[in-house]
Design a protein around this motif. Structure first.
Motif, short mmCIF file in Angstrom:
data_model
loop_
_atom_site.label_atom_id
_atom_site.label_comp_id
_atom_site.label_asym_id
_atom_site.label_seq_id
_atom_site.Cartn_x
_atom_site.Cartn_y
_atom_site.Cartn_z
N THR A 129 -20.78 -33.72 43.75
CA THR A 129 -21.94 -33.43 42.90
C THR A 129 -22.86 -32.41 43.60
O THR A 129 -23.06 -32.47 44.82
CB THR A 129 -22.70 -34.74 42.57
OG1 THR A 129 -23.78 -34.43 41.70
CG2 THR A 129 -23.25 -35.44 43.80
N GLY A 130 -23.36 -31.48 42.80
CA GLY A 130 -24.28 -30.46 43.31
C GLY A 130 -23.61 -29.34 44.08
O GLY A 130 -24.29 -28.53 44.71
N SER A 131 -22.28 -29.28 44.01
CA SER A 131 -21.58 -28.24 44.79
C SER A 131 -21.47 -26.91 44.05
O SER A 131 -21.01 -25.92 44.63
CB SER A 131 -20.19 -28.75 45.19
OG SER A 131 -19.45 -29.07 44.03
N GLY A 132 -21.85 -26.87 42.78
CA GLY A 132 -21.85 -25.61 42.05
C GLY A 132 -20.73 -25.45 41.04
O GLY A 132 -20.39 -24.34 40.64
N LYS A 133 -20.17 -26.53 40.56
CA LYS A 133 -19.07 -26.44 39.59
C LYS A 133 -19.55 -25.86 38.26
O LYS A 133 -18.97 -24.92 37.72
CB LYS A 133 -18.46 -27.85 39.34
CG LYS A 133 -17.88 -28.50 40.58
CD LYS A 133 -17.30 -29.86 40.30
CE LYS A 133 -18.34 -30.89 39.91
NZ LYS A 133 -19.31 -31.24 40.97
N THR A 134 -20.61 -26.48 37.74
CA THR A 134 -21.12 -26.01 36.45
C THR A 134 -21.67 -24.59 36.59
O THR A 134 -21.48 -23.74 35.69
CB THR A 134 -22.22 -26.97 35.94
OG1 THR A 134 -21.70 -28.31 35.98
CG2 THR A 134 -22.64 -26.66 34.53
N TYR A 135 -22.27 -24.35 37.71
CA TYR A 135 -22.80 -23.00 37.95
C TYR A 135 -21.66 -21.99 37.91
O TYR A 135 -21.78 -20.92 37.33
CB TYR A 135 -23.50 -22.98 39.32
CG TYR A 135 -24.16 -21.69 39.68
CD1 TYR A 135 -25.51 -21.45 39.41
CD2 TYR A 135 -23.44 -20.67 40.33
CE1 TYR A 135 -26.13 -20.25 39.74
CE2 TYR A 135 -24.04 -19.46 40.66
CZ TYR A 135 -25.38 -19.27 40.37
OH TYR A 135 -25.99 -18.08 40.70
N ASN A 160 -28.82 -33.49 42.73
CA ASN A 160 -28.75 -32.43 41.70
C ASN A 160 -29.73 -32.76 40.57
O ASN A 160 -29.69 -33.87 40.02
CB ASN A 160 -27.33 -32.33 41.15
CG ASN A 160 -27.12 -31.11 40.29
OD1 ASN A 160 -28.06 -30.36 40.00
ND2 ASN A 160 -25.87 -30.91 39.86
N SER A 198 -27.43 -32.87 36.98
CA SER A 198 -26.06 -33.32 37.30
C SER A 198 -25.30 -33.70 36.03
O SER A 198 -25.78 -34.49 35.21
CB SER A 198 -26.14 -34.53 38.23
OG SER A 198 -24.86 -35.04 38.46
N SER A 199 -24.13 -33.13 35.88
CA SER A 199 -23.29 -33.47 34.71
C SER A 199 -22.75 -34.89 34.91
O SER A 199 -22.21 -35.20 35.97
CB SER A 199 -22.13 -32.50 34.60
OG SER A 199 -22.58 -31.18 34.63
N GLY A 207 -18.97 -34.31 39.15
CA GLY A 207 -18.78 -34.32 40.61
C GLY A 207 -18.58 -35.70 41.18
O GLY A 207 -19.16 -36.68 40.70
N1 LIG Z 1 -23.30 -20.01 43.90
C1 LIG Z 1 -24.51 -20.49 43.65
N2 LIG Z 1 -25.55 -19.67 43.83
C2 LIG Z 1 -26.77 -20.11 43.58
N3 LIG Z 1 -27.07 -21.35 43.18
C3 LIG Z 1 -26.06 -22.21 43.01
C4 LIG Z 1 -24.74 -21.83 43.24
N4 LIG Z 1 -23.96 -22.87 42.99
C5 LIG Z 1 -24.76 -23.87 42.60
N5 LIG Z 1 -26.03 -23.49 42.62
C6 LIG Z 1 -27.13 -24.35 42.27
O1 LIG Z 1 -26.89 -25.61 42.80
C7 LIG Z 1 -27.32 -26.64 41.92
C8 LIG Z 1 -26.18 -27.54 41.58
O2 LIG Z 1 -25.25 -26.80 40.94
P1 LIG Z 1 -24.33 -27.43 39.77
O3 LIG Z 1 -25.18 -28.15 38.84
O4 LIG Z 1 -23.51 -26.37 39.24
O5 LIG Z 1 -23.53 -28.44 40.59
P2 LIG Z 1 -22.36 -29.35 40.05
O6 LIG Z 1 -21.29 -29.30 41.03
O7 LIG Z 1 -22.04 -28.96 38.70
O8 LIG Z 1 -23.05 -30.76 40.10
P3 LIG Z 1 -22.71 -32.00 39.23
O9 LIG Z 1 -21.36 -32.41 39.57
O10 LIG Z 1 -23.71 -33.02 39.64
O11 LIG Z 1 -22.84 -31.62 37.82
C9 LIG Z 1 -27.85 -25.93 40.70
O12 LIG Z 1 -29.25 -25.83 40.78
C10 LIG Z 1 -27.25 -24.58 40.78
O13 LIG Z 1 -28.08 -23.60 40.20
#
Ligand SMILES: Nc1ncnc2c1ncn2[C@@H]1O[C@H](COP(=O)(O)OP(=O)(O)OP(=O)(O)O)[C@@H](O)[C@H]1O
Length: 719
Positions: free
Chosen positions: A158-164, A275, A278-279, A318
């Protein structure tokens, strides 16, 4: 940066329109897999490469057989930049990209460094556009246009940037658009695809569906009403699919973006410690690409996949350590559900790594996620996995877990195969397919029956066991009761046998006495009866002169008292009836009928006027049908003719049974039966003693002829 990944299916960059979009070096990924399979390899500086089509045209690959060549899942690793929060907390970065494909992990505290090698490794400095290119998504789009089924999925804690990575950052506020530069892989692919389709010059139908798996429930993010759980079904042509999922046709990028926004806004997300957005669900957006105009497309049958290729984007929720994320209540339930399904996914991936296990059972059915990803992981799809990690030292355990997971995943292979248009199928192939389906149907039906049997047999066995136990108990009780009854019957039988034996003795004694009495009335020279046991005559009894002193004469035949103490009270009656006035001192029996004798009118022909004469003695006018074997017949008539005859029989019977014998009806003999019940005299033992047997059968030749038969009384014994 150009697309950097290619696929062994021969992702020829000769496009469907015949134009080359991208040229690769033509290195076979199969050869490269030897390098990428190493989970922990020494760091090797290598530039990110462009790898193009190793095999050329995918159509050519498909000509090689029904299934395409084995193609590994491609894995791209993306390391997001340190977040502001992590920097504030002063956390260190422990990940370092070494070249374009290698990631170095430097544990805090100076532990040994480890390296992971993937198809591409992208550090935090890479832009969204870099990621899009490095992932080679355009190549996947090309494959989808050719009819292949392609999947891109993001994976990580979680919070590693998947959705991003897939869809870009969430809007910073209502009405604040996300800058195009931050658009994720999906928006970029959409834009590319729509542009590509426009330049194809051939009709293409595009449709989209969007679903999420939330707490193990599939929900339609594009449903017209509020999302409701959808069942996941399976059929041979389509594999696993969500039933009644809304598939929306679109014709423009704007329409598709709207669908995306609609789904994103509906998707479950929450804030936790790691996060803010968080999804809480896995989301699957699928684009269906058909190289036919909508009007030319055959109507889609329920359960049939849309004809053509597809491109699926999967944003996995995540993995989450609830201790770290601080999830409570509903959040914790969601986290558990997410972790469970990710575990099932990891399990499938592990099993898919074993070529032998791959042929056998992979537990895709363990979760909705693995069901819906089954084709992408182990089937006929082309798959790209984007593993996302945080560089923070605090996340290192989860990061290592993700890296290992991704390393395993890139060793999984699929056999990409373009689905065929149903209208283009050869009739013979259709027939073969139909036969296969029928065969499978039978097989499944029999499996179902077996399952039913097993499923039912379990409950039936329990039921049967309960009932059998009850039945057994009942049988045991019944058995015990029958045993008692049997032993009672046996003792009754023994008693009856004893009684019968005694009665027989009595009858013999009576016969002897009768004989003796007859002799006394008709004395003749040399007619003194001799005892059958050839013993000397016994001293006279107080009732009748005993014939001898043999043991058979020691019991009073009337009252069963030993002869020495004989004081037989009923003897007078018996004797007077049987022997006449000379013996009893009363009226002769013929003149004194017993009380049960049927009434007879005086003067009647049937009225017993004559005195009854036993068969062994000459009678004046009537007689007994019994024959004296070895002697000339004494009786004039072969059958009792009168009531008196029957009376005498009854008297005898009474004497034998010591009970009153009451006939049910007076005898009306009409004709002599062929085999009559009768009293037979038989010359018995050696020495010429007389023995008689009375055989009274229960089956007279004609009803009414034998009153004793009518009474249902059977006496069979030796007299
Ligand atoms: N490459 C990146 N550059 C800048 N910011 C990022 C990057 N990747 C992620 N972030 C930021 O980190 C935070 C978490 O990202 P994200 O929501 O995509 O995580 P996630 O893996 O989808 O988490 P979850 O599993 O909880 O949904 C967000 O605020 C997002 O904007």
């Amino acid at each position: 940066m150009n697309d950097c990944l290619g696929w062994g299916v021969g992702v020829g960059m000769q496009d469907v329109g015949g134009q080359s979009q991208c040229c690769g070096e033509g290195r076979v990924l199969g050869r490269e897999r030897k390098d990428t399979r190493a989970e922990l390899t020494p760091c090797a500086e290598q530039d990110m490469e462009e790898r193009g089509s190793p095999d050329g045209d995918p159509a050519r690959s498909l000509e090689q057989g029904p299934e395409g060549p084995e193609t590994p899942i491609q894995v791209v690793l993306r390391v997001r930049p340190m977040s502001a929060a992590e920097l504030r907390r002063g956390q260190q970065s422990v990940l370092h990209c070494s070249g374009t494909r290698t990631l170095q992990v430097s544990p805090p505290g100076g532990g040994p460094e480890v390296a992971f090698r993937f198809g591409a490794v992208l550090d935090g400095a890479r832009t969204q556009e870099d990621v899009f290119r490095a992932c080679g998504v355009r190549r996947l789009g090309e494959l989808a246009l050719r009819g292949f089924s392609c999947t891109v999925f993001t994976f990580g804690q979680t919070g590693s940037g998947k959705t991003y990575t897939l869809t870009g950052p969430p809007p910073q506020g209502e009405g604040v658009p996300v800058p195009p530069s931050l658009a994720g892989i999906m928006q970029r692919t959409f834009a590319w695809l729509l542009d590509r389709v426009q330049h194809l010059g051939a009709p293409v139908t595009l449709r989209a569906s969007y679903l999420e798996i939330y707490n193990e429930q599939v929900r339609d993010l594009l449903s017209l009403g509020s999302p409701r759980p959808l069942p996941v079904r399976w059929n041979k042509t389509r594999g696993f699919y969500a039933e009644q999922l809304r598939v929306v046709e679109f014709g423009s990028l704007e329409a598709l973006m709207e669908l995306l926004q609609m789904g994103l806004s509906r998707r479950r997300s929450s804030a936790h410690a790691l996060n803010q957005a968080s999804s809480r669900s896995h989301a699957l957006l699928t684009l269906y690409i058909s190289r036919q105009a909508a009007q030319q497309m055959p109507p889609v049958e329920p359960g049939e996949p849309p004809v053509g290729g597809k491109l699926c984007f999967v944003d996995l929720a995540g993995s989450e350590k609830v201790a770290a994320s601080g999830s409570r209540g509903e959040l914790m339930l969601e986290a558990n559900s997410i972790n469970r399904s990710l575990l099932a996914l990891g399990h499938c991936i592990s099993l898919l790594l074993d070529p032998q296990r791959k042929q056998s059972h992979i537990p895709f059915r363990d979760s909705k996620l693995t069901k819906l990803l089954a084709d992408s992981l182990g089937g006929r799809g082309v798959t790209l996995m984007v593993a996302c990690v945080s560089p923070s030292a605090q996340c290192l355990p989860e990061t290592l877990s993700t890296l290992r997971y991704a390393s395993r995943a890139q060793r999984v292979t699929t056999r990409p195969q373009a689905p065929k248009s149903s209208v283009a199928k050869h009739p013979q192939r259709l027939e073969t397919e139909m036969l296969q389906l029928q065969e499978e149907n039978h097989r499944l039906q029999s499996q179902l029956d077996q399952l039913d049997c097993k499923g039912l047999s379990g409950s039936r066995v329990a039921w049967a066991q309960r009932n059998l136990y009850k039945m057994l108990q009942e049988f045991m009780l019944e058995n015990e009761r029958l045993r008692k009854e049997k032993s009672q019957l046996q003792s009754s039988r023994d008693l009856a046998r004893n009684e019968q034996r005694i009665l027989a003795q009595q009858v013999r004694e009576l016969e002897r006495r009768l004989l003796s009495a007859c002799h006394r009335r008709q004395p003749g020279p040399g007619l003194a009866p001799s005892c059958p046991c050839l013993m000397a005559p016994a001293p006279p009894c107080h009732a009748l002169p005993p014939l001898c002193s043999c043991p058979c004469c020691h019991v009073c035949p009337l009252c069963q008292v030993p002869l020495a103490h004989w004081a037989c009270l009923p003897r007078e009656r018996h004797l007077s009836q049987v022997l006449g006035p000379e013996a009893s001192g009363g009226r002769p029996p013929s003149a004194r009928p017993p009380p049960w004798a049927p009434p007879c009118s005086p003067g009647s022909a049937k009225c017993p006027r004559e005195r009854w004469v036993p068969p062994w003695g000459a009678g004046a006018g009537g007689g007994w049908s019994g024959e004296l074997k070895g002697s000339p017949p004494i009786s004039h008539s072969p059958w009792p003719r009168s009531h008196s005859d029957w009376t005498q029989i009854r008297v005898l019977a009474e004497m034998v049974t010591e009970e009153e014998v009451v006939p049910s009806a007076p005898p009306l003999p009409v004709r002599p039966p062929s085999t009559s019940p009768g009293l037979r005299g038989d010359k018995g033992r050696e020495g010429g003693a007389l023995m008689f047997s009375v055989i009274l059968t229960q089956n007279p030749p004609s009803p009414g002829l034998c009153p004793i038969s009518e009474m249902g009384w059977v006496l069979r014994g030796d007299f």
